[in-house]
Design an enzyme around this catalytic site. Structure first.
Site, PDB file in Angstrom:
ATOM      1  N   SER A   1       0.752  -1.165   0.002  1.00 48.69           N
ATOM      2  CA  SER A   1       0.034   0.057   0.031  1.00 48.69           C
ATOM      3  C   SER A   1       0.738   1.243  -0.029  1.00 48.69           C
ATOM      4  O   SER A   1       0.554   2.201  -0.608  1.00 48.69           O
ATOM      5  CB  SER A   1      -1.119  -0.073   1.358  1.00 48.69           C
ATOM      6  OG  SER A   1      -1.532  -1.195   1.458  1.00 48.69           O
TER       7      SER A   1
ATOM      8  N   HIS B   1       1.979   3.068  -3.329  1.00 47.32           N
ATOM      9  CA  HIS B   1       0.994   4.037  -4.250  1.00 47.32           C
ATOM     10  C   HIS B   1       0.119   5.046  -3.243  1.00 47.32           C
ATOM     11  O   HIS B   1      -0.662   5.650  -3.965  1.00 47.32           O
ATOM     12  CB  HIS B   1       0.049   3.396  -5.113  1.00 47.32           C
ATOM     13  CG  HIS B   1      -0.663   2.038  -4.423  1.00 47.32           C
ATOM     14  ND1 HIS B   1      -1.528   2.433  -3.469  1.00 47.32           N
ATOM     15  CD2 HIS B   1      -0.399   0.647  -4.205  1.00 47.32           C
ATOM     16  CE1 HIS B   1      -2.286   1.266  -3.110  1.00 47.32           C
ATOM     17  NE2 HIS B   1      -1.519   0.373  -3.532  1.00 47.32           N
TER      18      HIS B   1
ATOM     19  N   LEU C   1      -1.713  11.666   2.099  1.00 46.80           N
ATOM     20  CA  LEU C   1      -2.307  12.840   2.812  1.00 46.80           C
ATOM     21  C   LEU C   1      -2.156  12.558   4.506  1.00 46.80           C
ATOM     22  O   LEU C   1      -2.751  11.362   4.708  1.00 46.80           O
ATOM     23  CB  LEU C   1      -3.864  12.977   2.280  1.00 46.80           C
ATOM     24  CG  LEU C   1      -4.154  13.425   1.114  1.00 46.80           C
ATOM     25  CD1 LEU C   1      -3.880  12.555   0.116  1.00 46.80           C
ATOM     26  CD2 LEU C   1      -5.152  14.257   0.711  1.00 46.80           C
TER      27      LEU C   1
ATOM     28  N   HIS D   1      -9.806   0.575  -2.508  1.00 47.91           N
ATOM     29  CA  HIS D   1     -10.161   2.004  -2.305  1.00 47.91           C
ATOM     30  C   HIS D   1      -9.834   2.871  -3.510  1.00 47.91           C
ATOM     31  O   HIS D   1      -8.604   2.836  -4.103  1.00 47.91           O
ATOM     32  CB  HIS D   1      -9.553   2.686  -1.114  1.00 47.91           C
ATOM     33  CG  HIS D   1      -9.226   4.063  -0.970  1.00 47.91           C
ATOM     34  ND1 HIS D   1     -10.293   4.906  -1.019  1.00 47.91           N
ATOM     35  CD2 HIS D   1      -8.155   4.906  -0.731  1.00 47.91           C
ATOM     36  CE1 HIS D   1      -9.631   6.272  -0.976  1.00 47.91           C
ATOM     37  NE2 HIS D   1      -8.356   6.280  -0.823  1.00 47.91           N
TER      38      HIS D   1
ATOM     39  N   TYR E   1     -11.319  12.806  -0.651  1.00 50.60           N
ATOM     40  CA  TYR E   1     -10.321  13.871  -0.386  1.00 50.60           C
ATOM     41  C   TYR E   1      -9.470  14.359  -1.629  1.00 50.60           C
ATOM     42  O   TYR E   1      -9.504  13.427  -2.706  1.00 50.60           O
ATOM     43  CB  TYR E   1      -9.374  13.168   0.578  1.00 50.60           C
ATOM     44  CG  TYR E   1      -8.689  12.039   0.173  1.00 50.60           C
ATOM     45  CD1 TYR E   1      -7.675  11.985  -0.425  1.00 50.60           C
ATOM     46  CD2 TYR E   1      -9.316  10.435   0.798  1.00 50.60           C
ATOM     47  CE1 TYR E   1      -6.713  10.721  -0.896  1.00 50.60           C
ATOM     48  CE2 TYR E   1      -8.683   9.483   0.169  1.00 50.60           C
ATOM     49  CZ  TYR E   1      -7.417   9.656  -0.499  1.00 50.60           C
ATOM     50  OH  TYR E   1      -6.800   8.581  -0.878  1.00 50.60           O
TER      51      TYR E   1
ATOM     52  N   TRP F   1      -1.869   3.422   9.046  1.00 56.33           N
ATOM     53  CA  TRP F   1      -1.674   4.498   7.965  1.00 56.33           C
ATOM     54  C   TRP F   1      -0.463   5.056   7.735  1.00 56.33           C
ATOM     55  O   TRP F   1       0.448   4.939   8.737  1.00 56.33           O
ATOM     56  CB  TRP F   1      -2.694   5.255   8.096  1.00 56.33           C
ATOM     57  CG  TRP F   1      -4.199   5.213   7.705  1.00 56.33           C
ATOM     58  CD1 TRP F   1      -4.665   3.758   7.938  1.00 56.33           C
ATOM     59  CD2 TRP F   1      -5.178   5.955   7.281  1.00 56.33           C
ATOM     60  NE1 TRP F   1      -6.143   3.587   7.598  1.00 56.33           N
ATOM     61  CE2 TRP F   1      -6.529   4.950   7.196  1.00 56.33           C
ATOM     62  CE3 TRP F   1      -5.576   7.139   6.959  1.00 56.33           C
ATOM     63  CZ2 TRP F   1      -7.733   5.400   6.828  1.00 56.33           C
ATOM     64  CZ3 TRP F   1      -6.738   7.686   6.372  1.00 56.33           C
ATOM     65  CH2 TRP F   1      -7.815   6.891   6.303  1.00 56.33           C
TER      66      TRP F   1
ATOM     67  N   ASP G   1      -7.788  -1.140  36.443  1.00 57.96           N
ATOM     68  CA  ASP G   1      -8.048  -1.022  37.837  1.00 57.96           C
ATOM     69  C   ASP G   1      -9.012  -2.299  38.013  1.00 57.96           C
ATOM     70  O   ASP G   1      -9.919  -2.532  37.181  1.00 57.96           O
ATOM     71  CB  ASP G   1      -8.666   0.303  38.250  1.00 57.96           C
ATOM     72  CG  ASP G   1     -10.099   0.608  37.495  1.00 57.96           C
ATOM     73  OD1 ASP G   1     -10.221   0.160  36.388  1.00 57.96           O
ATOM     74  OD2 ASP G   1     -10.903   1.301  38.386  1.00 57.96           O
TER      75      ASP G   1
HETATM   76  C1  LIG Z   1      -5.315   3.988  -2.695  1.00 62.08           C
HETATM   77  C2  LIG Z   1      -5.010   4.242  -1.304  1.00 62.08           C
HETATM   78  C3  LIG Z   1      -4.528   5.537  -0.776  1.00 62.08           C
HETATM   79  C4  LIG Z   1      -4.282   5.742   0.326  1.00 62.08           C
HETATM   80  N1  LIG Z   1      -4.029   7.068   1.105  1.00 62.08           N
HETATM   81  C5  LIG Z   1      -3.547   7.168   2.249  1.00 62.08           C
HETATM   82  C6  LIG Z   1      -3.422   8.748   2.552  1.00 62.08           C
HETATM   83  O1  LIG Z   1      -3.438   9.641   2.032  1.00 62.08           O
HETATM   84  N2  LIG Z   1      -2.860   8.520   3.696  1.00 62.08           N
HETATM   85  C7  LIG Z   1      -2.555   7.677   4.528  1.00 62.08           C
HETATM   86  O2  LIG Z   1      -2.201   7.882   5.748  1.00 62.08           O
HETATM   87  N3  LIG Z   1      -2.694   6.410   4.157  1.00 62.08           N
HETATM   88  C8  LIG Z   1      -3.163   6.140   3.049  1.00 62.08           C
HETATM   89  N4  LIG Z   1      -3.424   4.801   2.725  1.00 62.08           N
HETATM   90  C9  LIG Z   1      -3.019   3.561   3.503  1.00 62.08           C
HETATM   91  C10 LIG Z   1      -1.682   3.544   3.742  1.00 62.08           C
HETATM   92  O3  LIG Z   1      -1.060   3.447   2.166  1.00 62.08           O
HETATM   93  C11 LIG Z   1      -1.387   2.030   4.202  1.00 62.08           C
HETATM   94  O4  LIG Z   1      -2.082   1.994   5.328  1.00 62.08           O
HETATM   95  C12 LIG Z   1       0.025   1.934   4.606  1.00 62.08           C
HETATM   96  O5  LIG Z   1       1.066   2.321   3.332  1.00 62.08           O
HETATM   97  C13 LIG Z   1       0.581   0.517   4.823  1.00 62.08           C
HETATM   98  O6  LIG Z   1       1.874   0.534   5.148  1.00 62.08           O
HETATM   99  P1  LIG Z   1       2.524  -0.792   5.638  1.00 62.08           P
HETATM  100  O7  LIG Z   1       4.025  -0.608   5.730  1.00 62.08           O
HETATM  101  O8  LIG Z   1       1.801  -1.458   6.602  1.00 62.08           O
HETATM  102  O9  LIG Z   1       2.148  -1.756   4.415  1.00 62.08           O
HETATM  103  P2  LIG Z   1       2.676  -2.004   2.896  1.00 62.08           P
HETATM  104  O10 LIG Z   1       3.245  -0.612   2.428  1.00 62.08           O
HETATM  105  O11 LIG Z   1       1.728  -2.862   2.140  1.00 62.08           O
HETATM  106  O12 LIG Z   1       3.981  -2.834   3.123  1.00 62.08           O
HETATM  107  C14 LIG Z   1       3.862  -4.212   3.582  1.00 62.08           C
HETATM  108  C15 LIG Z   1       5.146  -4.785   2.844  1.00 62.08           C
HETATM  109  O13 LIG Z   1       5.044  -6.266   3.454  1.00 62.08           O
HETATM  110  C16 LIG Z   1       5.548  -7.027   2.238  1.00 62.08           C
HETATM  111  N5  LIG Z   1       5.386  -8.311   2.460  1.00 62.08           N
HETATM  112  C17 LIG Z   1       4.100  -8.787   2.581  1.00 62.08           C
HETATM  113  N6  LIG Z   1       4.179 -10.056   2.977  1.00 62.08           N
HETATM  114  C18 LIG Z   1       5.531 -10.544   2.638  1.00 62.08           C
HETATM  115  C19 LIG Z   1       6.289 -11.954   2.582  1.00 62.08           C
HETATM  116  N7  LIG Z   1       5.572 -12.951   2.875  1.00 62.08           N
HETATM  117  N8  LIG Z   1       7.549 -11.802   2.440  1.00 62.08           N
HETATM  118  C20 LIG Z   1       8.326 -10.642   2.498  1.00 62.08           C
HETATM  119  N9  LIG Z   1       7.541  -9.435   2.145  1.00 62.08           N
HETATM  120  C21 LIG Z   1       6.185  -9.324   2.482  1.00 62.08           C
HETATM  121  C22 LIG Z   1       4.899  -6.347   1.151  1.00 62.08           C
HETATM  122  O14 LIG Z   1       5.863  -6.673  -0.328  1.00 62.08           O
HETATM  123  C23 LIG Z   1       4.985  -4.954   1.441  1.00 62.08           C
HETATM  124  O15 LIG Z   1       6.111  -4.247   0.923  1.00 62.08           O
HETATM  125  C24 LIG Z   1      -3.929   4.519   1.426  1.00 62.08           C
HETATM  126  C25 LIG Z   1      -4.177   3.340   0.722  1.00 62.08           C
HETATM  127  C26 LIG Z   1      -4.419   3.057  -0.540  1.00 62.08           C
HETATM  128  C27 LIG Z   1      -4.498   1.808  -0.945  1.00 62.08           C
END
Ligand SMILES: Cc1cc2nc3c(=O)[nH]c(=O)nc-3n(C[C@H](O)[C@H](O)[C@H](O)COP(=O)(O)OP(=O)(O)OC[C@H]3O[C@@H](n4cnc5c(N)ncnc54)[C@H](O)[C@@H]3O)c2cc1C
Length: 817
Positions: free
Chosen positions: A44, A47, A51, A224, A255, A353, A545
């Site tokens: 996630s 891309h 915000l 989304h 947004y 996020w 508590d």
């Molecule tokens: C369209 C969109 C718009 C958004 N807009 C916003 C915004 O404006 N503001 C905001 O705060 N948030 C936004 N979000 C939410 C935000 O992007 C995510 O909540 C956040 O990026 C999550 O970060 P993360 O590091 O937890 O997950 P990720 O970025 O998904 O990272 C997880 C990583 O784990 C790795 N992984 C998974 N399984 C394995 C495995 N078995 N072995 C090795 N690697 C693995 C994946 O490759 C990935 O790179 C948006 C999300 C989307 C989809």
């Protein structure tokens, strides 16, 4: 090597932040693994438009966001910033939203974030493209802005790598090995990595990775929609990536952000699109990246129409790209942080996020390195907060989807979930329905808030409508009947369903010593004793508590707050098996029988002596009420004579009927939570989670009486050395509002001479003292009785005075009678 062998699974914003924060604290055997290529591995974060709106009703979430902003502002990649601090503007296009913006502004102020509600002119000055005729007001937060998520990943990974963190990209975690209930290794596509600690930062893949150790993670990925326009003529020539505030239009589920002369549009108004974790494509199979699904244009049609209406300049542009991007939703909209209850060393930092990512990185690093988190109160994020039903796959998907739908809705703090209900019902449920109970929901339980059957109590009473308005926020989920029930409890007698309170059974030869070590009070007392005491974190912060009742030499009943207390006790059980802890809540039920006539109801039902001397305050005993075996504890959360009466769930119906039949001639009523909350605030009884959390020590909370110094070592005791009531920097104190009509909700900021100095925790009308009450945290210098303050409620300031407590029956004559 310093620190244990750590493997972080996932190098999105969360994993990257954690690697940075852990290595900054000196741990140097850390491996960061991601299945995708860095710095855009395809989750996630790769891309997210980034915000960052910091304002939240949750103090913790606001603080996690504030730290994220501060940290990202300090980071860059080759001189390119990780945060564009353009400010944030949330606009209102409906009167209800204007009120909501005032509520949000108050939260921001309460949590120390600069924010103000601005008029239409100011909104247009900040974002000239807005349609003047649509916008009624805005909430402007100057420190909000845009996180450059990919750059933040790169900056934090590079810094971690420079401190020796090994970074393995294009390496998939395939399995996690455990030995004796502890993690031992991580199996990857590039071989096996020994590990003492594994932290799952796998985003939408979290349930899959957690599943490798048998852990259920209540999280569902949902798509989304995010679209980008082509050039918007009104922005033509803009050479900076973003100059105007990020924009939120919650009334339209939308947004916006700038990207040079184009606009990014995020939409939450479409149908929920959950995706099974096993259906997410692999890095190699995904066309764009695994967390990106094809844009479904038809779902975006309304968003585009609304955008053209709110920002008319966009009508001259076209949508040029779009995605259905996946990210995580949870059952209560909060992240999932902490260690597995079953597998030692397996930790998660999930459903976070970008907005909170660096804060979560710091929180997790503190928790791992120091054994507890000092910077933030994480109880509402703790992955062990859930009850069993919360983990049901149907529940997880249904709640996740509903939270997506409601993401920008205006929600009342008491608003219960609509589906799935009813889920948990006490044995009294049928009787309560017959009495016209108005149910709210607590942890899955149906819990009466008041009973329509008590409407007759209103005759001859004047119960004020909060703020003189049935439309006011404090008048929602409210009925004057609750006020009448509160008054009647002090006049006669009432039955309260207390079954939703968590009760634990702690037993075994080591139980007394164990509880004495975990609690601040001395619980190793005679059988029949009941002790109000605290569970502290190692830093002296209040984790809970509890009331500890000694039912037998080796058996205690602990009245707790929730699953976190159970988890905390279990984690500290002695290894020798001398103590067992069981959650007996589902199999038991409880009626609080309280009021001056409570003894008249109870005594004729039993041969045991329930007189003032026969069973003293804070004592308990087993007895029979008619045919029903009960544990009677002489306690009262409402400040009146009475007992908590526990029995097994199968006999609950009979217990209710027995008390009801015996009580009717004496005028017994059933009373609900609305009355209960008012009565408890009159007595100053704190509610953990609302009034106090791990951030607060017992002395500043006014609970120093529950700490028995000198009783021997107990968890958190050392941290309290030198702390006492006299030298604390802040205090939890009651306020009485000057004006009787003003009733608050909680979380309002408190001002002294126009400066915000504290915040309200709980509020209610005190129907006995006939005053509006609010409990608030204030700096010690403003906490003395008589101090004058102002509380902000929906944009207006309400004067109030700090009062001495308790506000009712200070000599405890009613409860001890
Ligand atoms: C369209 C969109 C718009 C958004 N807009 C916003 C915004 O404006 N503001 C905001 O705060 N948030 C936004 N979000 C939410 C935000 O992007 C995510 O909540 C956040 O990026 C999550 O970060 P993360 O590091 O937890 O997950 P990720 O970025 O998904 O990272 C997880 C990583 O784990 C790795 N992984 C998974 N399984 C394995 C495995 N078995 N072995 C090795 N690697 C693995 C994946 O490759 C990935 O790179 C948006 C999300 C989307 C989809």
């Amino acid at each position: 090597m310093v620190g244990p062998q750590v493997v972080i699974v996932g190098a999105g914003v969360v994993g990257a932040a954690l690697a940075d924060e852990l290595s900054a604290r000196g741990w140097n055997d850390i491996t960061l693994v991601d299945q995708g290529p860095l710095p855009e591995p395809g989750g996630s974060s790769s891309h997210a438009p980034g915000l960052v709106f910091q304002t939240s009703g949750s103090k913790t979430m606001a603080e996690l966001a504030r730290y994220t902003v501060e940290k990202l502002c300090s980071l860059d990649v080759a001189g390119e910033p990780c945060f564009l601090q353009v400010g944030g503007l949330e606009v209102a296009t409906s009167p209800a939203r204007v009120a909501e913006l005032h509520r949000r502004a108050a939260w921001a102020t309460a949590w120390g974030i600069e924010a103000r509600v601005v008029d239409t002119d100011e909104c247009l000055r900040l974002v000239p493209m807005l349609d003047r005729d649509r916008v009624l007001a805005g909430l402007h937060v100057p420190t909000d802005g845009l996180a450059k998520a990919v750059r933040a990943v790169q900056a934090q990974v590079e810094r971690a790598a420079s401190r020796g963190v090994r970074v393995l990209e294009r390496t998939e975690v395939l399995d996690i090995r455990t030995e004796d209930g502890k993690v031992s290794a991580v199996v990857t596509s590039a071989g096996e990595l020994p590990a003492e600690i594994v932290v799952c930062c796998a985003g939408i893949w979290g349930p899959k990775v957690a599943g490798m150790v048998g852990m259920t993670l209540p999280l569902v990925p949902l798509a989304h929609q995010l679209a980008w326009t082509g050039q918007v003529p009104a922005l033509a020539g803009q050479i900076e990536e973003a100059v105007r505030p990020i924009l939120r239009h919650q009334d339209g589920d939308l947004y916006y952000r700038e990207r040079f002369d184009t606009v990014g549009i995020g939409y939450y108004g479409h149908r929920p699109m959950p995706v099974g974790v096993t259906d997410i494509l692999s890095v190699d199979d995904a066309e764009v990246m695994p967390s990106v699904q094809p844009f479904t244009e038809e779902d975006f049609a309304e968003a585009w129409r609304e955008t053209n209406s709110l920002l008319p300049g966009t009508a001259d542009a076209k949508i040029e790209e779009g995605i259905n991007g996946l990210f995580s939703f949870t059952t209560d909209d909060m992240p999932l942080l902490g260690e597995s209850p079953e597998v030692k060393g397996f930790w998660v930092a999930e459903a976070v996020w970008v907005t909170h990512s660096a804060g979560v990185g710091r929180a997790m690093a503190e928790w791992l390195v120091d054994g507890h988190c000092t910077s933030f109160d994480l109880h509402a994020c703790d992955v062990n907060r859930f009850e069993q039903h919360h983990l049901a796959p149907d529940y997880v998907v249904a709640r996740g989807c509903q939270n997506f739908v409601e993401i920008y809705d205006i929600k009342h703090p008491l608003q219960p979930m609509e589906e799935p209900r009813p889920l948990r019902t006490s044995p009294f449920y049928q009787r309560q329905r017959e009495l016209g109970a108005f149910f709210l929901e607590a942890n899955g339980w149906e819990r009466p808030h008041w009973y329509e059957a008590n409407a007759g109590l209103l005759d001859g009473r004047e119960i004020e409508v909060p703020n003189n308005s049935p439309d006011d926020w404090a008048a929602r989920y409210w009925s004057p009947i609750g006020g009448a029930e509160a008054q009647y409890t002090r006049e006669a007698v009432a039955m309260y369903d207390m079954s939703a309170l968590k009760h634990l059974e702690v037993s075994g030869p080591g139980a007394a010593a164990f509880l004495n070590r975990m609690c601040t009070g001395s619980v190793d007392k005679s059988v029949g004793s009941v002790t109000y005491t605290l569970l502290l974190d190692v830093d002296g912060g209040i984790r809970g508590d509890v009331t500890v009742a000694r039912l037998a030499r080796e058996k205690f009943q602990v009245g707790a707050n929730g699953n976190l207390d159970l988890d905390w006790l279990r984690r500290h059980l002695p290894a020798d098996g001398s103590v067992a802890v069981h959650d007996v809540t589902p199999g038991t039920c409880c009626i609080g029988l309280w009021g001056p006539r409570a003894r008249d109801v109870l005594q004729p039902l039993t041969g045991d002596d329930f007189s003032a001397t026969g069973l003293k305050y804070f004592r308990g005993r087993r007895t029979y009420l008619g045919n029903v075996p009960v544990t009677a504890l002489r306690l009262s959360y409402v400040g009146e004579l009475g007992w908590e009466l526990y029995t097994t769930a199968d006999l609950g119906g009979r217990l209710w009927d027995t008390l009801w039949e015996a009580g009717r001639p004496l005028g017994v009523i059933a009373a609900g939570r609305s009355a209960f909350n008012s009565l408890r605030l009159e007595k100053g009884y704190r509610s953990w989670g609302a009034d106090m959390t791990t951030e607060h020590n017992p002395y500043e909370t006014g609970l120093g009486f529950a700490v028995r110094r000198g009783k021997g070592a107990f968890t958190g005791g050392e941290a309290l050395a030198g702390v006492d009531e006299a030298n604390v920097a802040r205090r939890l104190v009651p306020l009485l509002l000057d004006d009787r009509e003003t009733v608050l909700l909680g979380k309002e900021p408190v001002f002294v001479s126009s400066t915000p100095v504290g915040y309200v925790t709980s509020a209610a009308y005190g129907y006995t003292i006939d005053r509006s009450i609010a409990y608030a945290w204030l700096p010690a210098e403003h906490s003395a009785p008589g101090a004058r303050v102002e509380v902000e409620y929906f944009g207006r300031r309400a004067p109030a005075t700090v009062a001495a407590e308790p506000l009712f029956d200070p000599d405890m004559s009613r409860i001890r009678r």
